[in-house]
Write a protein that holds these residues in place. Structure first.
Motif, PDB file in Angstrom:
ATOM      1  N   MET A   1       0.825  -1.189   0.000  1.00 39.30           N
ATOM      2  CA  MET A   1       0.000   0.000   0.000  1.00 39.30           C
ATOM      3  C   MET A   1       0.865   1.247   0.000  1.00 39.30           C
ATOM      4  N   ASP A   2       0.477   2.241  -0.727  1.00 37.53           N
ATOM      5  CA  ASP A   2       1.311   3.426  -0.774  1.00 37.53           C
ATOM      6  C   ASP A   2       0.788   4.541   0.122  1.00 37.53           C
ATOM      7  N   SER A  16      -0.904  -4.040   6.523  1.00 36.24           N
ATOM      8  CA  SER A  16      -1.912  -5.083   6.691  1.00 36.24           C
ATOM      9  C   SER A  16      -2.679  -5.344   5.415  1.00 36.24           C
ATOM     10  N   GLY A  17      -3.994  -5.216   5.469  1.00 41.63           N
ATOM     11  CA  GLY A  17      -4.809  -5.551   4.317  1.00 41.63           C
ATOM     12  C   GLY A  17      -4.762  -7.033   4.086  1.00 41.63           C
ATOM     13  N   CYS A  18      -4.697  -7.409   2.805  1.00 42.75           N
ATOM     14  CA  CYS A  18      -4.749  -8.843   2.531  1.00 42.75           C
ATOM     15  C   CYS A  18      -3.396  -9.494   2.762  1.00 42.75           C
ATOM     16  N   HIS A  19      -2.409  -8.741   3.200  1.00 45.76           N
ATOM     17  CA  HIS A  19      -1.097  -9.348   3.435  1.00 45.76           C
ATOM     18  C   HIS A  19      -0.893  -9.755   4.882  1.00 45.76           C
ATOM     19  N   MET A  56      -8.884 -13.733  -5.311  1.00 45.65           N
ATOM     20  CA  MET A  56      -8.717 -12.311  -5.540  1.00 45.65           C
ATOM     21  C   MET A  56      -9.280 -11.498  -4.363  1.00 45.65           C
ATOM     22  N   CYS A  57      -9.062 -10.185  -4.423  1.00 47.49           N
ATOM     23  CA  CYS A  57      -9.599  -9.279  -3.409  1.00 47.49           C
ATOM     24  C   CYS A  57     -11.127  -9.433  -3.383  1.00 47.49           C
ATOM     25  N   PRO A  58     -11.722  -9.622  -2.206  1.00 49.59           N
ATOM     26  CA  PRO A  58     -13.176  -9.816  -2.153  1.00 49.59           C
ATOM     27  C   PRO A  58     -13.962  -8.685  -2.810  1.00 49.59           C
ATOM     28  N   CYS A  81      -3.005   0.946  -4.647  1.00 54.57           N
ATOM     29  CA  CYS A  81      -2.627  -0.352  -5.212  1.00 54.57           C
ATOM     30  C   CYS A  81      -3.840  -1.276  -5.277  1.00 54.57           C
ATOM     31  N   CYS A  82      -4.719  -1.194  -4.272  1.00 56.39           N
ATOM     32  CA  CYS A  82      -5.927  -2.029  -4.283  1.00 56.39           C
ATOM     33  C   CYS A  82      -6.812  -1.621  -5.453  1.00 56.39           C
ATOM     34  N   VAL A  83      -6.971  -0.309  -5.618  1.00 56.09           N
ATOM     35  CA  VAL A  83      -7.857   0.193  -6.673  1.00 56.09           C
ATOM     36  C   VAL A  83      -7.268  -0.146  -8.044  1.00 56.09           C
ATOM     37  N   ASN A 138     -16.079   1.401   0.554  1.00 49.03           N
ATOM     38  CA  ASN A 138     -14.899   1.503   1.409  1.00 49.03           C
ATOM     39  C   ASN A 138     -14.110   0.203   1.305  1.00 49.03           C
ATOM     40  N   LEU A 139     -12.856   0.275   0.873  1.00 46.55           N
ATOM     41  CA  LEU A 139     -11.989  -0.921   0.889  1.00 46.55           C
ATOM     42  C   LEU A 139     -11.363  -1.029   2.286  1.00 46.55           C
ATOM     43  N   CYS A 140     -10.285  -1.795   2.407  1.00 48.20           N
ATOM     44  CA  CYS A 140      -9.764  -2.130   3.738  1.00 48.20           C
ATOM     45  C   CYS A 140      -9.405  -0.919   4.612  1.00 48.20           C
ATOM     46  N   VAL A 141      -8.542  -0.039   4.098  1.00 45.99           N
ATOM     47  CA  VAL A 141      -8.031   1.030   4.966  1.00 45.99           C
ATOM     48  C   VAL A 141      -9.138   2.006   5.392  1.00 45.99           C
ATOM     49  N   PRO A 167     -14.407  -4.827   3.393  1.00 47.33           N
ATOM     50  CA  PRO A 167     -13.005  -5.042   3.743  1.00 47.33           C
ATOM     51  C   PRO A 167     -12.618  -6.517   3.595  1.00 47.33           C
ATOM     52  N   GLY A 168     -11.397  -6.735   3.160  1.00 49.90           N
ATOM     53  CA  GLY A 168     -10.904  -8.112   3.050  1.00 49.90           C
ATOM     54  C   GLY A 168     -10.843  -8.799   4.400  1.00 49.90           C
ATOM     55  N   PHE A 169     -10.805  -8.013   5.485  1.00 50.82           N
ATOM     56  CA  PHE A 169     -10.738  -8.636   6.813  1.00 50.82           C
ATOM     57  C   PHE A 169     -12.129  -8.868   7.392  1.00 50.82           C
TER      58      PHE A 169
HETATM   59  S1  SF4 Z   1      -8.985  -3.895  -0.480  1.00 48.32           S
HETATM   60 FE1  SF4 Z   1      -8.594  -5.950  -1.293  1.00 48.32          FE
HETATM   61  S2  SF4 Z   1      -6.526  -5.786  -2.216  1.00 48.32           S
HETATM   62 FE2  SF4 Z   1      -6.786  -4.027  -0.820  1.00 48.32          FE
HETATM   63  S3  SF4 Z   1      -5.893  -4.682   1.154  1.00 48.32           S
HETATM   64 FE3  SF4 Z   1      -8.127  -5.112   1.206  1.00 48.32          FE
HETATM   65  S4  SF4 Z   1      -8.329  -7.266   0.512  1.00 48.32           S
HETATM   66 FE4  SF4 Z   1      -6.285  -6.544  -0.090  1.00 48.32          FE
END
Ligand code: SF4
Length: 504
Positions: A1-2, A16-19, A56-58, A81-83, A138-141, A167-169
């Motif tokens: 992530m940047d 964090s995120g999917c990592h 893949m990303c959910p 990077c997610c987008v 809204n994605l993860c962050v 969120p992936g989590f």
């Molecule tokens: S939005 Fe998707 S790609 Fe981005 S950190 Fe969350 S699970 Fe991973």
């Protein structure tokens, strides 16, 4: 992530995120006011043996559902990077639609400016001449940081604003993310319909009694199911996920709902709130079709004589198609689409031995009938299956053919086991009624017939390109730079320790 939240934010997003770091992200989301969202996601999509997506990303699931709808705009808020990954994948799958993006940095995230930027973006997009709805995800962050999409206006200039956290989590698979958006839209449409008159659905026939299908199906399948329903005096309502906003009203107006894909928990909650009975499983094979038609007739109050006439017309055709295309093979099935149990049931009824079915989706009441049918025939059914479980089952069962995801198919081919990619080959065929009955035999025979060729290929390429093996142009095994592996091991250990410290 940047782009990450600054140090004084909840410790959520860093690294964090999917990592990794799901617990840390979830704790941050809760601390930032998203407890209700996280509780609902945990209840709707219970976790299994694997906590993080292995595919893949959910969010791709919900993104795709939105991109396939007419007059619906889609905006993502998340790390660049997610987008990038999500838009790349959506265009790879032929989206041909613009995906909006609201970027953020440490400052806009911590000061709440990100929310203002999102609000400006939805105001800008909410043009009634272009759109019926704007979806903001809204994605993860942003989820972990508590960006409150629920505070956005519900409607701007007559355009609905649908904010969802994916969120992936919190959402384990991209299949279930489709339900997050479908459920949110059905809820909005249900409340609109309850509040007063709504737009008339396209192709609506007054007085027609309909069944609403839930699940993304092969295009010929809804037509086949429609032909099954016609003799029972029923027709099809628009499917969920919907293709345009007014389809949602038509789906909610159905007399009953067929949860063909069994993981649409939030959507089914809305259908139930609208008072619609829900039927699980699907019309696969002779037994599956008969049981499904019985259940539909019961849910939709179809007279027994009509049901019997419909079955008498349909079931012999399915029986004939299955007899003409028997399957004689041992097959393992794994996938993440939600139709795995139905596919296994069809294969089994056609004569295949199916020792194992793994699905990334959770166990729900709408696949109970299929699970019980398969287990009674000795099939092991694994919900929330991890790749490791699928591979282990394949090694154990030694099938003539393995149906599965890309990494499973790759592993199978390395071992000389014929294998087919579930999404491209199995989901791209009819599954239901007479068309489904004969559709699998051809590809199964073609693939299992190639087993000997696979064995020859494995022995020909033995040792080439395998881990640490020399590739093209090398005569010997390449040597690691001295100390490289040890340095990498130490770096990984230090990173894990640092993450542990952040989480405590
Ligand atoms: S939005 Fe998707 S790609 Fe981005 S950190 Fe969350 S699970 Fe991973």
């Amino acid at each position: 992530m940047d782009t990450l939240p600054p140090k004084d934010m909840p410790p959520a997003a860093e690294g964090s995120g999917c990592h990794g770091g799901r617990e840390t992200m979830e704790a941050a989301a809760r601390a930032a006011g998203k407890s209700e969202t996280m509780d609902r996601l945990a209840k709707d999509y219970p976790r299994g043996p694997h906590d993080q997506p292995q595919s893949m990303c959910p969010a791709f699931g919900s993104l795709r559902v939105g991109l396939r709808m007419r007059r619906v705009a889609t905006i993502l808020s998340g790390s660049a990077c997610c987008v990038y990954g999500l838009t790349f994948t959506s265009h790879f799958y032929g989206a041909r639609r613009t995906v909006g993006y609201v970027p953020f940095n440490s400052e806009t995230l911590v000061t709440g400016k990100l929310f203002e930027d999102i609000r400006d973006a939805v105001h800008e997009m909410a043009k009634p001449e272009d759109y019926d709805a704007v979806i903001i995800t809204n994605l993860c962050v942003p989820t972990a940081s508590g960006v409150p999409l629920e505070l956005l206006p519900k409607v701007i200039n007559g355009v609905r604003i649908i904010g969802i956290d994916v969120p992936g989590f919190g959402v384990p698979t991209h299949a279930e993310a489709k339900d997050v958006l479908s459920g949110a839209m059905l809820r909005f449409a249900r409340l609109e319909a309850e509040a007063g008159p709504v737009a008339r659905p396209r192709n609506m026939v007054e007085g027609q009694r309909t069944i609403a299908l839930v699940g993304e199906l092969f295009p010929a399948d809804p037509m086949g199911i429609g032909a099954m329903l016609a003799p029972m005096g029923l027709s099809l309502a628009p499917q969920t996920p919907a293709r345009e906003w007014r389809d949602l009203y038509a789906a909610l107006d159905a007399v009953a709902v067929a949860a063909v894909h069994p993981f649409y928990t939030a959507s089914i909650r809305e259908f139930r709130a609208a008072g619609r009975p829900v039927v699980g499983s699907g019309p696969v094979g002779v037994e599956g079709t008969a049981a499904w038609m019985d259940a539909i007739a019961k849910a939709a109050d179809v007279p027994a004589a009509m049901l019997d006439a419909a079955k008498a017309r349909l079931l012999p055709a399915i029986k004939g198609a299955m007899a003409a295309a028997p399957i004689k093979a041992r097959i393992t099935v794994s996938g993440y689409e939600g139709s795995e149990l139905l596919v296994a049931r069809l294969l089994s009824e056609a004569g295949a031995e199916v020792p194992y079915v793994g699905t990334a989706c959770p166990r729900t009441e709408w696949s109970d009938a299929d699970r019980e049918w398969l287990e009674a025939r000795g099939t092991h059914v694994q919900y929330r299956a991890s790749l490791e479980q699928d591979v282990h089952a394949m090694l154990d069962a030694k099938p003539d053919l393995a149906l599965g995801t890309t990494p499973l198919v790759q592993k199978a081919k390395e071992l000389g086991i014929p294998a087919l990619y579930f999404t491209n080959m199995v989901s791209a065929r009819p599954l239901f009624g007479p068309a489904g009955a004969g559709s699998m035999a051809g590809i199964v025979a073609a693939q299992t017939g190639g087993r000997e060729r696979f064995a020859r290929m494995v022995s020909f390429f033995d040792g080439v390109g395998t881990p640490d093996g020399a590739g093209y142009g090398f005569k010997d095994k390449p040597q690691d730079p001295p100390g490289f592996r040890e340095r990498q091991r130490k770096l990984r250990a230090a990173k894990a320790k640092a993450e542990e410290a952040v989480g405590t």
